[in-house]
Write a protein that holds these residues in place. Structure first.
Motif, PDB file in Angstrom:
ATOM      1  N   MET A   1       0.847  -1.171   0.000  1.00  0.00           N
ATOM      2  CA  MET A   1       0.000   0.000   0.000  1.00  0.00           C
ATOM      3  C   MET A   1       0.898   1.242   0.000  1.00  0.00           C
ATOM      4  O   MET A   1       1.899   1.310   0.682  1.00  0.00           O
ATOM      5  N   SER A   2       0.500   2.212  -0.744  1.00  0.00           N
ATOM      6  CA  SER A   2       1.322   3.409  -0.880  1.00  0.00           C
ATOM      7  C   SER A   2       1.174   4.319   0.343  1.00  0.00           C
ATOM      8  O   SER A   2       0.226   4.211   1.125  1.00  0.00           O
ATOM      9  N   LEU A   3       2.128   5.199   0.453  1.00  0.00           N
ATOM     10  CA  LEU A   3       2.117   6.162   1.555  1.00  0.00           C
ATOM     11  C   LEU A   3       0.892   7.071   1.463  1.00  0.00           C
ATOM     12  O   LEU A   3       0.264   7.378   2.473  1.00  0.00           O
ATOM     13  N   TRP A   4       0.552   7.494   0.248  1.00  0.00           N
ATOM     14  CA  TRP A   4      -0.598   8.379   0.075  1.00  0.00           C
ATOM     15  C   TRP A   4      -1.893   7.700   0.507  1.00  0.00           C
ATOM     16  O   TRP A   4      -2.744   8.324   1.146  1.00  0.00           O
ATOM     17  N   ALA A   5      -2.052   6.422   0.181  1.00  0.00           N
ATOM     18  CA  ALA A   5      -3.268   5.701   0.553  1.00  0.00           C
ATOM     19  C   ALA A   5      -3.362   5.558   2.067  1.00  0.00           C
ATOM     20  O   ALA A   5      -4.436   5.720   2.653  1.00  0.00           O
ATOM     21  N   THR A   6      -2.253   5.280   2.711  1.00  0.00           N
ATOM     22  CA  THR A   6      -2.236   5.167   4.171  1.00  0.00           C
ATOM     23  C   THR A   6      -2.551   6.506   4.818  1.00  0.00           C
ATOM     24  O   THR A   6      -3.339   6.585   5.763  1.00  0.00           O
ATOM     25  N   LEU A   7      -1.932   7.563   4.309  1.00  0.00           N
ATOM     26  CA  LEU A   7      -2.188   8.907   4.842  1.00  0.00           C
ATOM     27  C   LEU A   7      -3.642   9.310   4.613  1.00  0.00           C
ATOM     28  O   LEU A   7      -4.279   9.883   5.504  1.00  0.00           O
ATOM     29  N   ASN A   8      -4.169   8.991   3.468  1.00  0.00           N
ATOM     30  CA  ASN A   8      -5.557   9.315   3.149  1.00  0.00           C
ATOM     31  C   ASN A   8      -6.514   8.571   4.079  1.00  0.00           C
ATOM     32  O   ASN A   8      -7.494   9.145   4.564  1.00  0.00           O
ATOM     33  N   ARG A   9      -6.218   7.327   4.348  1.00  0.00           N
ATOM     34  CA  ARG A   9      -7.096   6.518   5.190  1.00  0.00           C
ATOM     35  C   ARG A   9      -7.029   6.960   6.658  1.00  0.00           C
ATOM     36  O   ARG A   9      -8.029   6.944   7.368  1.00  0.00           O
ATOM     37  N   THR A  10      -5.852   7.362   7.142  1.00  0.00           N
ATOM     38  CA  THR A  10      -5.707   7.664   8.565  1.00  0.00           C
ATOM     39  C   THR A  10      -5.958   9.134   8.922  1.00  0.00           C
ATOM     40  O   THR A  10      -6.472   9.421   9.994  1.00  0.00           O
ATOM     41  N   VAL A  11      -5.601  10.058   8.038  1.00  0.00           N
ATOM     42  CA  VAL A  11      -5.681  11.477   8.401  1.00  0.00           C
ATOM     43  C   VAL A  11      -6.794  12.211   7.678  1.00  0.00           C
ATOM     44  O   VAL A  11      -7.579  12.933   8.290  1.00  0.00           O
ATOM     45  N   PHE A  12      -6.890  12.055   6.399  1.00  0.00           N
ATOM     46  CA  PHE A  12      -7.789  12.882   5.597  1.00  0.00           C
ATOM     47  C   PHE A  12      -9.226  12.384   5.543  1.00  0.00           C
ATOM     48  O   PHE A  12     -10.102  13.082   5.048  1.00  0.00           O
ATOM     49  N   LYS A  13      -9.489  11.209   6.026  1.00  0.00           N
ATOM     50  CA  LYS A  13     -10.830  10.652   5.899  1.00  0.00           C
ATOM     51  C   LYS A  13     -11.836  11.356   6.807  1.00  0.00           C
ATOM     52  O   LYS A  13     -12.970  11.598   6.425  1.00  0.00           O
ATOM     53  N   ARG A  14     -11.417  11.699   8.014  1.00  0.00           N
ATOM     54  CA  ARG A  14     -12.330  12.365   8.958  1.00  0.00           C
ATOM     55  C   ARG A  14     -11.897  13.811   9.146  1.00  0.00           C
ATOM     56  O   ARG A  14     -10.706  14.116   9.271  1.00  0.00           O
ATOM     57  N   THR A  15     -12.855  14.695   9.217  1.00  0.00           N
ATOM     58  CA  THR A  15     -12.568  16.116   9.367  1.00  0.00           C
ATOM     59  C   THR A  15     -11.908  16.413  10.707  1.00  0.00           C
ATOM     60  O   THR A  15     -10.994  17.234  10.791  1.00  0.00           O
ATOM     61  N   SER A  16     -12.341  15.744  11.761  1.00  0.00           N
ATOM     62  CA  SER A  16     -11.764  15.999  13.080  1.00  0.00           C
ATOM     63  C   SER A  16     -10.293  15.586  13.131  1.00  0.00           C
ATOM     64  O   SER A  16      -9.464  16.292  13.720  1.00  0.00           O
ATOM     65  N   THR A  17      -9.947  14.480  12.514  1.00  0.00           N
ATOM     66  CA  THR A  17      -8.556  14.026  12.487  1.00  0.00           C
ATOM     67  C   THR A  17      -7.708  14.971  11.642  1.00  0.00           C
ATOM     68  O   THR A  17      -6.577  15.291  12.002  1.00  0.00           O
ATOM     69  N   PHE A  18      -8.264  15.420  10.526  1.00  0.00           N
ATOM     70  CA  PHE A  18      -7.554  16.359   9.671  1.00  0.00           C
ATOM     71  C   PHE A  18      -7.312  17.680  10.408  1.00  0.00           C
ATOM     72  O   PHE A  18      -6.212  18.242  10.342  1.00  0.00           O
ATOM     73  N   ALA A  19      -8.306  18.175  11.107  1.00  0.00           N
ATOM     74  CA  ALA A  19      -8.162  19.424  11.861  1.00  0.00           C
ATOM     75  C   ALA A  19      -7.117  19.280  12.960  1.00  0.00           C
ATOM     76  O   ALA A  19      -6.324  20.197  13.199  1.00  0.00           O
ATOM     77  N   LEU A  20      -7.104  18.153  13.635  1.00  0.00           N
ATOM     78  CA  LEU A  20      -6.095  17.901  14.662  1.00  0.00           C
ATOM     79  C   LEU A  20      -4.700  17.845  14.059  1.00  0.00           C
ATOM     80  O   LEU A  20      -3.743  18.381  14.634  1.00  0.00           O
ATOM     81  N   ALA A  21      -4.558  17.213  12.900  1.00  0.00           N
ATOM     82  CA  ALA A  21      -3.260  17.140  12.219  1.00  0.00           C
ATOM     83  C   ALA A  21      -2.781  18.528  11.809  1.00  0.00           C
ATOM     84  O   ALA A  21      -1.596  18.858  11.950  1.00  0.00           O
ATOM     85  N   VAL A  22      -3.696  19.355  11.310  1.00  0.00           N
ATOM     86  CA  VAL A  22      -3.339  20.718  10.913  1.00  0.00           C
ATOM     87  C   VAL A  22      -2.933  21.541  12.134  1.00  0.00           C
ATOM     88  O   VAL A  22      -1.928  22.259  12.110  1.00  0.00           O
ATOM     89  N   ALA A  23      -3.680  21.440  13.215  1.00  0.00           N
ATOM     90  CA  ALA A  23      -3.376  22.206  14.432  1.00  0.00           C
ATOM     91  C   ALA A  23      -2.033  21.784  15.028  1.00  0.00           C
ATOM     92  O   ALA A  23      -1.218  22.629  15.411  1.00  0.00           O
TER      93      ALA A  23
END
Length: 58
Positions: A1-23
């Motif tokens: 599995m590629s890095l982008w797919a893993t990142l997409n599945r773990t961080v970008f899929k949910r808005t709350s997780t994405f917001a936490l990653a950005v903060a």
């Protein structure tokens, strides 16, 4: 599995997780930038800062 797919599945899929990653990314970037810029400023102005000349006036 590629890095982008893993990142997409773990961080970008949910808005709350994405917001936490950005903060948290913003916090660590700000802190690193502050420490680096302070070190560069002190290196450029070595010998002219109060901590360098304080012993002459105390």
């Amino acid at each position: 599995m590629s890095l982008w797919a893993t990142l997409n599945r773990t961080v970008f899929k949910r808005t709350s997780t994405f917001a936490l990653a950005v903060a948290s990314g913003t916090f660590f970037f700000e802190r690193t930038f502050d420490v680096a810029s302070q070190a560069i400023f002190e290196h450029i102005n070595k010998g002219k800062l109060w901590k360098d000349i304080k012993h002459k006036y105390e």
